[in-house]
Scaffold this active site. Structure first.
Site, PDB file in Angstrom:
ATOM      1  CD  GLN A 150       4.351   6.438   0.688  1.00 41.99           C
ATOM      2  OE1 GLN A 150       4.705   6.759  -0.449  1.00 41.99           O
ATOM      3  NE2 GLN A 150       4.517   5.216   1.167  1.00 41.99           N
ATOM      4  CB  ALA A 198      -3.838  12.622  22.067  1.00 42.72           C
ATOM      5  CG  ASN A 208      -4.544   6.235   2.788  1.00 48.19           C
ATOM      6  OD1 ASN A 208      -5.421   5.728   2.110  1.00 48.19           O
ATOM      7  ND2 ASN A 208      -3.629   5.516   3.405  1.00 48.19           N
ATOM      8  CD  GLU A 209      -4.070   9.030   7.287  1.00 46.32           C
ATOM      9  OE1 GLU A 209      -5.148   8.595   7.706  1.00 46.32           O
ATOM     10  OE2 GLU A 209      -2.968   8.514   7.554  1.00 46.32           O
ATOM     11  NE  ARG A 222      -5.912  25.688  24.689  1.00 44.46           N
ATOM     12  CZ  ARG A 222      -6.926  26.538  24.469  1.00 44.46           C
ATOM     13  NH1 ARG A 222      -8.130  26.047  24.180  1.00 44.46           N
ATOM     14  NH2 ARG A 222      -6.727  27.836  24.525  1.00 44.46           N
ATOM     15  CG  ASP A 279      -2.115  -0.954   1.014  1.00 46.50           C
ATOM     16  OD1 ASP A 279      -2.372  -1.361  -0.128  1.00 46.50           O
ATOM     17  OD2 ASP A 279      -2.764  -1.306   2.027  1.00 46.50           O
ATOM     18  N   GLY A 280       2.014   1.213   0.670  1.00 43.97           N
ATOM     19  CA  GLY A 280       2.910   2.358   0.651  1.00 43.97           C
ATOM     20  C   GLY A 280       3.407   2.656  -0.747  1.00 43.97           C
ATOM     21  CG  ASP A 294      -0.643  14.335  21.166  1.00 48.15           C
ATOM     22  OD1 ASP A 294      -0.337  15.279  21.932  1.00 48.15           O
ATOM     23  OD2 ASP A 294      -0.457  13.153  21.440  1.00 48.15           O
TER      24      ASP A 294
END
Length: 264
Positions: free
Chosen positions: A221, A184, A121-122, A147, A45-46, A149
């Protein structure tokens, strides 16, 4: 029909690429890595994400095929043992395609310069050290001050990656939408966000205005240092990625195969 081959540097992938090159020539198919009709990604996939980014400027005219050199990947439909069948399918190609939505990201700098990027992907905005602070706008109005990560914005096909790890929903690629999930987040009596993933339809934007420095913007990537960035805009892209349709695994079967079981 013109075929391009994109492979990683793994010895197994290079061996398969050599065999594929010979098989394509024997089948009378032309190799053209500059202006192909179909791009065959050899690897995982990469590698597929790398192939997408290499040919992103031709995204409207090119179709993709994934050949995995190990276990089946999320974007790869063919196994290394099925190379003859894949070449036969390419030889009898009828130009059919299956299309998935993409993410359009606009990065705005304090100089006024703007740059557009497409992601399969994102995109993820992360603060390696300290806390990321950012105002999130939905519907043209401020929605919350985040606020934590970081924040991830995913396509439907990318919803199974970082987004899923953040507790987001898995979206079928027939749904033209993007999804924002928190990484997070800090939530207490002083700092408050919605705390749930948000699904935004085609035609609407997620706007993020960073209030902190030295963050990192990652898409697929690639990455961009978050210096002098005043705004990031996310929306469903006008373009889509196109897969050759003759051996395209159903999305839910991909999800089952990746996360549950490969048993029928």
């Amino acid at each position: 029909m013109k075929i391009a081959i994109f492979n990683n540097h793994d010895s197994s992938s290079q061996t398969i690429t050599q065999a594929l090159t010979a098989a394509l020539a024997a089948a009378g198919l032309m190799l053209d890595n500059d202006h192909p009709d179909v791009v065959v990604s050899v690897g995982g996939d990469g590698t597929f994400l790398g192939a997408f980014q290499k040919y992103v400027d031709q995204i409207d005219t090119v179709r993709f095929v994934g050949l995995h050199t190990g276990h089946l990947g999320f974007y790869t439909d063919w196994l290394r043992t099925e190379l003859p069948q894949m070449v036969a399918s390419l030889r009898h190609d009828d130009s059919e395609k299956v299309s998935y939505p993409l993410l359009d990201m606009t990065v705005v700098y304090d100089s006024g310069e703007q740059y557009h990027y497409l992601a399969l992907n994102e995109a993820a905005i992360k603060q390696p050290l300290g806390t990321l602070v950012a105002d999130i706008y939905l519907g043209g109005r401020v929605f919350e001050r985040f606020r934590g990560d970081g924040i991830a914005v995913a396509t439907p096909s990318g919803s199974t990656a970082y987004n899923k790890a953040n507790g987001g929903a898995v979206l079928h690629p027939s749904i033209p939408a993007i999804q924002m999930s928190e990484i997070a987040s800090i939530n207490n009596r002083v700092f408050r966000t919605l705390g749930s993933p948000l699904i935004v339809p085609d035609g609407q934007e997620i706007v993020m205005k960073p209030q902190s420095d030295n963050f990192l913007v990652m898409y697929d990537q690639s990455d961009i240092k978050g210096q002098n960035i005043t705004e990031l805009r996310f929306r469903v892209a006008d373009q889509k990625i196109h897969f050759a349709a003759y051996r395209h695994v159903d999305f839910w079967q991909r999800v089952k195969r990746a996360f549950i079981s490969d048993l029928s």
